[in-house]
Design an enzyme around this catalytic site. Structure first.
Site, PDB file in Angstrom:
ATOM      1  CG  ASP A 194      25.846   2.975 -13.850  1.00 67.55           C
ATOM      2  OD1 ASP A 194      26.121   4.299 -14.724  1.00 67.55           O
ATOM      3  OD2 ASP A 194      26.515   2.288 -13.723  1.00 67.55           O
ATOM      4  CE1 TYR A 233      23.734   1.700 -21.464  1.00 67.81           C
ATOM      5  CE2 TYR A 233      22.502   3.833 -20.417  1.00 67.81           C
ATOM      6  CZ  TYR A 233      22.659   2.521 -20.773  1.00 67.81           C
ATOM      7  OH  TYR A 233      20.883   2.281 -20.278  1.00 67.81           O
ATOM      8  N   GLY A 234      29.220   3.804 -23.025  1.00 67.04           N
ATOM      9  CA  GLY A 234      30.386   5.309 -22.983  1.00 67.04           C
ATOM     10  C   GLY A 234      31.256   5.420 -24.066  1.00 67.04           C
ATOM     11  CB  CYS A 264      24.691   6.671 -15.855  1.00 65.16           C
ATOM     12  SG  CYS A 264      25.732   6.433 -17.096  1.00 65.16           S
ATOM     13  CG  ASN A 265      29.243  10.443 -15.120  1.00 66.96           C
ATOM     14  OD1 ASN A 265      29.090  12.221 -14.097  1.00 66.96           O
ATOM     15  ND2 ASN A 265      29.246  10.188 -13.947  1.00 66.96           N
ATOM     16  CD  GLU A 281      30.969  -3.443 -15.782  1.00 70.49           C
ATOM     17  OE1 GLU A 281      30.190  -4.637 -14.980  1.00 70.49           O
ATOM     18  OE2 GLU A 281      29.941  -2.726 -14.509  1.00 70.49           O
ATOM     19  CB  CYS A 288      33.025   7.539 -15.120  1.00 71.94           C
ATOM     20  SG  CYS A 288      32.429   5.433 -15.220  1.00 71.94           S
ATOM     21  CB  THR A 289      28.423   6.658 -11.305  1.00 71.20           C
ATOM     22  OG1 THR A 289      27.691   5.246 -12.538  1.00 71.20           O
ATOM     23  CG2 THR A 289      27.982   7.777 -11.618  1.00 71.20           C
ATOM     24  CG  HIS A 290      32.214   1.678 -14.089  1.00 65.46           C
ATOM     25  ND1 HIS A 290      30.788   1.644 -14.394  1.00 65.46           N
ATOM     26  CD2 HIS A 290      31.517  -0.340 -13.986  1.00 65.46           C
ATOM     27  CE1 HIS A 290      29.826   1.069 -14.731  1.00 65.46           C
ATOM     28  NE2 HIS A 290      30.562  -0.452 -14.541  1.00 65.46           N
TER      29      HIS A 290
HETATM   30  N1  DGL Z   1      28.601   4.494 -15.143  1.00 69.00           N
HETATM   31  C1  DGL Z   1      29.139   5.082 -16.630  1.00 69.00           C
HETATM   32  C2  DGL Z   1      28.966   6.578 -16.196  1.00 69.00           C
HETATM   33  O1  DGL Z   1      28.876   6.926 -15.468  1.00 69.00           O
HETATM   34  C3  DGL Z   1      29.844   5.109 -17.620  1.00 69.00           C
HETATM   35  C4  DGL Z   1      29.668   3.045 -17.675  1.00 69.00           C
HETATM   36  C5  DGL Z   1      29.389   2.649 -19.403  1.00 69.00           C
HETATM   37  O2  DGL Z   1      30.147   3.219 -20.221  1.00 69.00           O
HETATM   38  O3  DGL Z   1      28.160   2.471 -19.267  1.00 69.00           O
HETATM   39  O4  DGL Z   1      29.375   7.265 -17.338  1.00 69.00           O
END
Ligand code: DGL
Length: 282
Positions: free
Chosen positions: A14, A46-47, A77-78, A156, A199-201
């Site tokens: 992720d 990453y978003g 991570c989506n 976070e 989103c996995t967060h």
């Molecule tokens: N955990 C990431 C997801 O599932 C998102 C976090 C990010 O933006 O990096 O999309």
């Protein structure tokens, strides 16, 4: 193709801590499997990044995990799955599973009115990956998708506060509730009966999201369904670890390992004992 050692670990990655929600589901569903987790904290989030750049990260981390001898990779991570799942599946030597199709499947199964909401990062929502995955299963399901980018930073931040000394709980800033109210307003109006946490967060803040959406909306996270897909894939390929496997969990982060272990424990639900720093920029 090289022969597979069934005791080999499952690789999972992720952009940071969020994928640990999926790692925890994997550890519960497949207790004999070893795991290697990479959290690319130094490059999180990453978003907001270009899809091409995120695809490059997927290629880099996928190659790294393949070199570590994993038998399967989970893109937990989506955003990374939306940008790079097809690339990883066509260029790698081991099977690669993302979190979007499992989430879509769980949503289509759960919806009664065939009206589904999806929240995720800008990258995930702009890719249209959830709409495509849901349409491939049932083109009659109406999908309302909303980007909720600030949630990642709030998660976070929330994780880095201690909350009454209770490691399971996360401190939620007041700002989260007002922001979530604004983000989720169009979805409340869309009359959905299922909301996918794309989103996995987000499972970390599932409770306030559920409170705002109200009791008639089922909240879906793809973690459990992804774990089921991993179990099914390994079983079909005859690659499940033996029951006497010596299970090892290794965690790697591009950020600060001490901080990652401290925060990650709250999501993973157990101490992250073996933790290492890794640098992909060298
Ligand atoms: N955990 C990431 C997801 O599932 C998102 C976090 C990010 O933006 O990096 O999309």
């Amino acid at each position: 193709m090289r022969p597979v050692n069934n005791a080999a670990p499952i690789g999972i990655f992720d952009s940071g801590l969020g994928g640990l929600t999926v790692a925890a589901a994997l550890a519960r569903a497949l207790p004999h499997e070893s795991l290697i987790y990479v959290g690319d904290t130094a490059r999180c989030p990453y978003g907001p990044r270009e899809g091409r750049q995120v695809r490059g990260f997927v290629a880099q981390i996928g190659t790294f995990l393949a070199r570590r001898g994993v038998k399967l990779i989970v893109i937990a991570c989506n955003t990374a799955a939306a940008a790079g799942l097809s690339y990883a599946q066509t260029h790698g030597e081991v099977p690669v599973i993302g979190v979007i199709e499992p989430g879509a499947r769980a949503a289509v199964r759960a919806t009664r009115r065939r009206r589904v909401g999806v929240i995720g990062t800008e990258g995930t929502i702009a890719s249209g990956a959830y709409g495509d995955a849901i349409a491939a299963l049932d083109a009659g399901v109406a999908v309302s998708a909303v980007a909720t980018p600030a949630f990642v930073d709030l998660v976070e931040e929330g994780l880095s506060h201690s909350y009454d000394g209770d490691a399971d709980k996360v401190w939620l800033p007041d700002e989260l509730y007002s922001l979530a109210g604004q983000y989720l307003a169009p979805l409340r109006q869309a009359d959905i009966d299922v909301l996918v946490l794309g989103c996995t967060h987000y499972p970390v803040i599932a409770r306030p999201i559920a409170d705002i959406m109200g009791g008639g909306v089922r909240i879906i996270s793809s973690a459990e369904e992804t774990a089921r897909e991993v179990a099914g894939t390994l079983a079909r390929r005859g690659q499940l670890a033996p029951a006497d496997n010596e299970v090892r969990y290794e965690f790697l982060t591009t950020g600060d390992p001490t901080k990652f272990a401290h925060l990650g424990e709250r999501i993973f639900g157990a101490p992250l004992k073996t933790i290492e720093h890794i640098d992909f920029t060298e």
